[in-house]
Design a protein around this motif. Sequence first.
Motif, short mmCIF file in Angstrom:
data_model
loop_
_atom_site.label_atom_id
_atom_site.label_comp_id
_atom_site.label_asym_id
_atom_site.label_seq_id
_atom_site.Cartn_x
_atom_site.Cartn_y
_atom_site.Cartn_z
N GLY A 1 51.68 -27.68 -62.24
CA GLY A 1 51.12 -28.53 -63.29
C GLY A 1 50.77 -29.93 -62.83
N ILE A 2 50.42 -30.08 -61.55
CA ILE A 2 50.01 -31.39 -61.05
C ILE A 2 48.49 -31.41 -60.93
CG2 ILE A 2 50.11 -32.99 -59.09
CD1 ILE A 2 52.93 -32.04 -58.54
N ASP A 3 47.86 -32.36 -61.61
CA ASP A 3 46.40 -32.44 -61.63
C ASP A 3 45.93 -33.38 -60.53
OD1 ASP A 3 43.74 -32.64 -62.06
OD2 ASP A 3 43.88 -33.31 -64.14
N THR A 4 45.42 -32.81 -59.46
CA THR A 4 44.93 -33.57 -58.31
C THR A 4 43.42 -33.72 -58.37
OG1 THR A 4 44.87 -31.48 -57.15
CG2 THR A 4 46.82 -32.84 -56.82
N TYR A 5 42.85 -33.47 -59.54
CA TYR A 5 41.42 -33.58 -59.77
C TYR A 5 40.62 -32.73 -58.80
CZ TYR A 5 37.02 -35.77 -61.13
OH TYR A 5 35.74 -36.01 -61.57
N ASN B 1 48.21 -38.75 -59.47
CA ASN B 1 48.15 -37.33 -59.83
C ASN B 1 48.73 -37.22 -61.22
OD1 ASN B 1 48.68 -35.33 -56.77
ND2 ASN B 1 47.11 -36.83 -57.30
N VAL B 2 48.00 -36.57 -62.13
CA VAL B 2 48.49 -36.42 -63.49
C VAL B 2 49.28 -35.12 -63.58
CG1 VAL B 2 47.82 -36.12 -65.89
CG2 VAL B 2 46.61 -37.77 -64.46
N TYR C 1 52.76 -40.19 -59.64
CA TYR C 1 52.67 -39.06 -60.57
C TYR C 1 53.06 -39.54 -61.97
CZ TYR C 1 52.83 -36.58 -56.11
OH TYR C 1 52.58 -36.15 -54.82
N ALA D 1 43.27 -38.21 -63.36
CA ALA D 1 43.65 -37.73 -62.03
C ALA D 1 42.77 -38.43 -61.00
CB ALA D 1 43.48 -36.22 -61.94
#
Lengths: 503, 503
Positions: free
Chosen positions: A14-18, B57-58, B24, B39
């Motif tokens: 669930g980590i959004d690294t784009y 990082n979102v 994060y 992100a």
Amino acid sequence: MNLNPDALVLRRLGIDTYQELVAYLRSDSPICRSEGFEAQSRIQVCCGSRHIIATLNVVHESLIGRHQLGLSEAAWHALGGEDGVPVKVKHAPPLQSFSAVRGKIYGRPFTSDAVEAIVHDIAGGHYSDIEMAALITACSGNRMDVAETIALTRSMVGVGQRLYWERDIVVDKHCVGGLPGNRTTLIVVPIVAACGLTIPKTSSRAITSPAGSADTMETLAPVGLDLPAMRRVVDQEGGCIVWGGAVSLSPADDMLIRVERPLGLDSDGLLVASVLSKKIAAGSTHVVIDIPVGRTAKVRSPAAAAALAGRLIEVGTALGLAIDVVQSDGSQPVGRGIGPALEAWDVLAVLRNEAGAPDDLRQRAVTLAGRLLELGGKALPGQGVALAMEVLASGAAWHKMQALCAAQGGMREPGRAAHTHVITAQHAGKVVAVDNRRLARLAKLAGAPKASAAGLLLHVALGTTVEVGQPLYTLHAESPGELAYALSYAHAQEDLYTIEEHP
Amino acid sequence: MNLNPDALVLRRLGIDTYQELVAYLRSDSPICRSEGFEAQSRIQVCCGSRHIIATLNVVHESLIGRHQLGLSEAAWHALGGEDGVPVKVKHAPPLQSFSAVRGKIYGRPFTSDAVEAIVHDIAGGHYSDIEMAALITACSGNRMDVAETIALTRSMVGVGQRLYWERDIVVDKHCVGGLPGNRTTLIVVPIVAACGLTIPKTSSRAITSPAGSADTMETLAPVGLDLPAMRRVVDQEGGCIVWGGAVSLSPADDMLIRVERPLGLDSDGLLVASVLSKKIAAGSTHVVIDIPVGRTAKVRSPAAAAALAGRLIEVGTALGLAIDVVQSDGSQPVGRGIGPALEAWDVLAVLRNEAGAPDDLRQRAVTLAGRLLELGGKALPGQGVALAMEVLASGAAWHKMQALCAAQGGMREPGRAAHTHVITAQHAGKVVAVDNRRLARLAKLAGAPKASAAGLLLHVALGTTVEVGQPLYTLHAESPGELAYALSYAHAQEDLYTIEEHP
């Protein structure tokens, strides 16, 4: 060659690294040691018959289990796995196509084959962010010639989905570089569709701007149509205005843009390939491109616009497009609203021929529609604008827009923000400059585009003479917190509007 | 401007992003919404009086709390925080110095001031990885001239720690581009120190190779000395061989190398600035640089080596260094061992004048030592090698090495691997090529450098005629698993040694 007693299993972290594909492994996992993986290693992750290339982040603590392979959101979606399924990892194979990028950096032009291999690898997610940054840098500063740009455009079309419409003429329009409020699409499409042209318009949502055309259209009708639904609307009404995200028209371009934008580099070659690859993939045959020129617009000088226009026409023509380019005024926002619903109200005022409708938006829309009508053979040269104006004034365009919205799932009324605040002039004088970029930022701080009714309503334009206390613009927000937040930014800005006092 | 009811607190997440500073945040954290973070946003994290710029990082799920700001290991160390301390975040200020990078990409040379600002920002961690990739690309392919390289070298020295030795002559040596087994440092330092020169040598640990000089030295004596301890050893013995990690000599260069290496781009300008900035920062005045040339070495042709040598001398001289460059044979590994302990045994054999000591290692060491003795005024031109040979043959160098090790904390004996396996020739013939890169990779798979006794012992060299079944090399590993792992790689390689059969 897997000598590890225990297999790895997938875990969605669930980590959004784009969109960057990142995998996470514990430093004490058997595979990390045996494969000699280190932080930032490029690894191949295989799950059944699918595989991705990802950048490794080594995790020291107990974020994940010793036998889990964590994935970022982008990696998760690209691999298409499920929590707990077994997975294999190994060093990524060498990226052969990058040697052509190195060659380009040392001054050797790209061959068509090299461009094709690069685009294929990018679309497959095999390029890391820094490799894409190197490619973009190597192509910037006019280092791509016409042949390279043609090869790039063709390759980008080749790796994506491509639409076919079974018509000889399919028209489209595109605006290079956003100008706040420039929502001509929602007026041009109904005008040209009302004249019998086919215009299956896929629009983007806002990425860095306070509203994309898809966001604005969404305040009037559903836009998330899949391809069969889009095709049904176009067959019935001759046009549509839908979100392009459901169809993957130029995936390599989407990957590049993600790295290109924060670098802020200008490459006519990359820009031309980006724009034209998406038009060709969308099945367009006749395209009009709008280039706003202004100090705070994307293209800042008429000379730069002319160079870009020349390249667009040369490459577009080589790839079989009929193409026309319009340079337009990019010195200030278009219309009054900035933000999805506020821009939609401007569009509605123009389509409904309301007395106070913003004339700049109307003029820009009929100019572009006129060119499209001429290019598509519905008007003689020089007579397109008059026809567009007539279709607009007669109500035919408004009637078509209502039909489009109904076909897309039903027309609705844009929202109104509950919280507003008027910003007034601090001193008297004439408005001599407007900062497009910071106005856009302010609209975003107020909540746009996520809060669709949020944004700005502008009360003055370039050349307006204002008195002290006269309203300059009104902030619109859906929550008091967002209003306060935008307000504190607004108060900290000196010259969103540059007002020159009279002597 | 902080309107959030709840403050953020720090949390160490233990994710190793290899020096990239990553933060994060939960997508549902109040600050993410109110600041409009997305992100990959670049954000500034402030903790007391310290701050860092990080890439966001979102995080969508419950990896961290809503009011926590997670940090990667690099970000954690750069900020120097503690779990649970309050922290503030905001958008990072615009990176002004990057506009000069854009200018460079468009063909405008760097000014000295621009280079200084860029290096300052890089050392401060303000450049993202993709920004550094763009900078490196813009400087590659011979796009940096001498003036730019001088400015870059000077700026790199300016942002790091700098050592002063209160002597007129401080000598140093450096090898550009690793060649497996090329551990001349451990022989050159005692020779020139025994002749009365000052040589405070800081060496690196392995990054991508199976052993760095610091790793090899560590099998003989402690190398993790801090600056006062290093100074004490140098004052007493005239030299030392310590790990450079404890002193931050050119932090901007360390940041750039991290992005440069995976891109595999060649920039003489960046390489020269990298090497010379560290020498100057270490307080050296007289430097000899070894450039191994070979098909699988870093520098592949004599012409490339000559161009690099010219640039090194020009820039070094401009910055006040007395500098000499040696081109050496880079066609095969040096000595017999690859891996920390195995290389140390080679070094000991040379220093102790053992009968079977590897002559190639000895010759290379006395060549470099001879040049340093001439450059440092301890030998007349042309007589340095003879002096170096004499000091080695007399046992004076060995005596000095024992004294150095004792002063650094006590000499010890390198380890011996418990698990070995001999790889033999599959067919008879003459060894006509050796692949340095894959031999290095094989030594790493066997466990080097972490397992200090692991690696390879080579039994044949270029030109050797071998019979079927004759030993080519022996794998050394500290565990059966690592031995098996290296073995499976070895069996999959066809031509680590290219053997041409006789007709």
